[in-house]
Design a protein around this motif. Structure first.
Motif, PDB file in Angstrom:
ATOM      1  N   LEU A 178       0.860  -1.179   0.000  1.00 41.84           N
ATOM      2  CA  LEU A 178       0.000   0.000   0.000  1.00 41.84           C
ATOM      3  C   LEU A 178       0.896   1.228   0.000  1.00 41.84           C
ATOM      4  N   ILE A 179       0.587   2.200  -0.852  1.00 41.26           N
ATOM      5  CA  ILE A 179       1.353   3.446  -0.950  1.00 41.26           C
ATOM      6  C   ILE A 179       0.495   4.589  -0.428  1.00 41.26           C
ATOM      7  N   LEU A 180       1.044   5.374   0.497  1.00 37.97           N
ATOM      8  CA  LEU A 180       0.367   6.571   1.001  1.00 37.97           C
ATOM      9  C   LEU A 180       1.253   7.771   0.699  1.00 37.97           C
ATOM     10  N   LEU A 181       0.845   8.553  -0.290  1.00 42.91           N
ATOM     11  CA  LEU A 181       1.621   9.717  -0.688  1.00 42.91           C
ATOM     12  C   LEU A 181       1.349  10.894   0.248  1.00 42.91           C
ATOM     13  N   GLN A 182       2.417  11.612   0.567  1.00 38.21           N
ATOM     14  CA  GLN A 182       2.331  12.794   1.412  1.00 38.21           C
ATOM     15  C   GLN A 182       2.245  14.051   0.547  1.00 38.21           C
ATOM     16  N   PRO A 183       1.869  15.181   1.141  1.00 35.04           N
ATOM     17  CA  PRO A 183       1.826  16.428   0.353  1.00 35.04           C
ATOM     18  C   PRO A 183       3.168  16.689  -0.325  1.00 35.04           C
ATOM     19  N   GLU A 184       3.165  16.878  -1.639  1.00 33.47           N
ATOM     20  CA  GLU A 184       4.416  17.009  -2.393  1.00 33.47           C
ATOM     21  C   GLU A 184       5.148  18.310  -2.105  1.00 33.47           C
ATOM     22  N   ALA A 185       4.469  19.287  -1.511  1.00 29.14           N
ATOM     23  CA  ALA A 185       5.106  20.570  -1.202  1.00 29.14           C
ATOM     24  C   ALA A 185       6.266  20.416  -0.233  1.00 29.14           C
ATOM     25  N   ASN A 186       6.425  19.221   0.360  1.00 28.72           N
ATOM     26  CA  ASN A 186       7.512  18.952   1.302  1.00 28.72           C
ATOM     27  C   ASN A 186       8.870  18.772   0.641  1.00 28.72           C
ATOM     28  N   ASP A 187       8.932  18.563  -0.641  1.00 26.50           N
ATOM     29  CA  ASP A 187      10.060  17.840  -1.232  1.00 26.50           C
ATOM     30  C   ASP A 187      11.063  18.694  -2.005  1.00 26.50           C
TER      31      ASP A 187
END
Length: 390
Positions: A163-172
């Motif tokens: 299972l993949i849970l993506l986080q807010p991309e603004a972190n990266d």
């Protein structure tokens, strides 16, 4: 920094890091919304593991560097508050798994490997997964990451046991992980904490309020940074002891080692590491909200203050029952009943802000603090060796 014009921040080399620290309250709300949206998929995934395994499933939280400290922070809490009838919880860095897999992976133990990664492109992240797939006979995987295009996500897609849970991309984007750490921590808590949804939302609303308060009180943290110091010590207990390693790493990373740092538990600090303190040391202790544990946090602070061996000794936390008689950064909006593992989020925001301001003080650029390039945003130069059981 939080009120500084973006043009000036860019000139200072601090625009990305400042933004990524400041935006965390909003990202925590987005993280919760993502959890609610994916709740049925998460529940089905957990139920599938329970149905297919007979005994207790080993949950390994893994990652490299900051990503490893997510597990260090949440395991003490989950050991008490997770579903212990079905899961046991451990924090093992991917760097440890890769270098000595036979010490950490058990072939015959059903295992859920929870991988934390900002980009998912660190060589150890992928290698730890490959080794687990090679060694563990009954393996499930949960990938919590910020980048949909990372190698870790690409490897996990379309696999029934994953299972993949993506986080807010603004972190990266920044050099140092800030919002990526807090969002991944929050996601893991939401997945494994057995609290009902209403209670979880209440906690997050409190965290957001505390974070906004801290941002408004940046000048108080700046006053600490304006002191004459060259060492920082972070202390805490339980989940907040796990957090201290990430807190000190932010200083180490953003100042490129120009400030010496140390971390320890409040109780453990007396046993030798206390020798680190001198008259140019700032000592911070993340105060526990647990009445019993809090006594030990305050005792070490009072001892250091009484001995007059540090530049400043500061308690960080919420006012509750017994309090430190010296300097404190107290969250007025905090809930005295907030579990320590949730308190870790505003606490790390404090540490990130102090590290950011310290970076500027020592003449660094927080967005690119390693001027000689010896330390990179994504680790490079790692040689990976093929593994075979002997």
């Amino acid at each position: 920094m939080f009120d500084t014009d973006e043009t000036e921040l860019t000139t200072m080399g601090a625009q990305i890091t400042t933004r990524e620290i400041k935006q965390q309250p909003e990202l925590w709300q987005e993280t919760f919304q993502n959890f609610v949206k994916n709740n049925s998929n998460i529940a089905n995934f957990i139920d599938k593991i329970k149905a297919e395994t007979g005994g207790c499933v080993r949950v390994i939280f893994t990652g490299a560097g900051t990503s490893a400290y997510v597990g260090d922070t949440i395991v003490p809490y989950l050991t008490k508050n997770g579903d212990r009838s079905h899961f046991s919880f451990e924090s093992i860095p991917s760097t440890s798994i890769v270098s000595a897999p036979y010490d950490y992976l058990e072939a015959d133990t059903p295992t859920l490997l929870v991988s934390f990664a900002r980009s998912g492109n660190s060589p150890e992240s992928v290698a730890a997964v490959e080794l687990a797939e090679q060694i563990v006979k009954q393996l499930y995987q949960l990938t919590i990451t910020c980048y949909a295009g990372g190698k870790l996500v690409q490897r996990m897609e379309n696999k029934a046991e994953n299972l993949i849970l993506l986080q807010p991309e603004a972190n990266d984007q920044g050099f140092a992980m800030t919002g990526s750490f807090s969002c991944m921590t929050l996601t893991a808590l939401l997945v494994f904490d057995q609290l009902d949804m209403e209670k979880k939302k209440k906690y997050i609303d409190t965290l957001v309020e505390m974070a906004h308060e801290l941002i408004d009180r940046e000048s108080e943290i700046q006053a600490l940074v304006d002191e004459d110091f060259n060492r920082i010590a972070y202390l805490g207990s339980g989940s907040l002891a796990g957090l201290t390693r990430e807190a000190q790493l932010k200083v180490l990373e953003l100042t490129a080692g120009k400030l010496a740092t140390i971390f320890d538990s409040s109780m453990g600090f007396r046993h030798g590491p206390k020798s680190f303190i001198n008259q140019q040391t700032l000592v911070f202790d993340f105060l526990s909200n647990d009445r019993y544990t809090r006594q030990y946090d305050i005792d070490i602070l009072e001892e250091i203050r009484k001995d007059q061996i540090a530049k400043r000794t500061v308690a960080v936390g919420i006012r509750k029952g017994k309090n430190f008689t010296g300097d404190s950064f107290i969250f007025e909006t905090g809930d005295p009943d907030l579990p320590d593992v949730y308190l870790a989020l505003p606490d790390i925001l404090f540490a990130q802000t102090l590290a950011l301001l310290s970076s500027i003080k020592v003449g660094n650029k927080p967005d690119t603090p390693s001027s000689n390039g010896t330390v990179n945003r994504v680790v490079k130069g790692v040689t990976l060796y093929p593994y075979s059981a002997e």
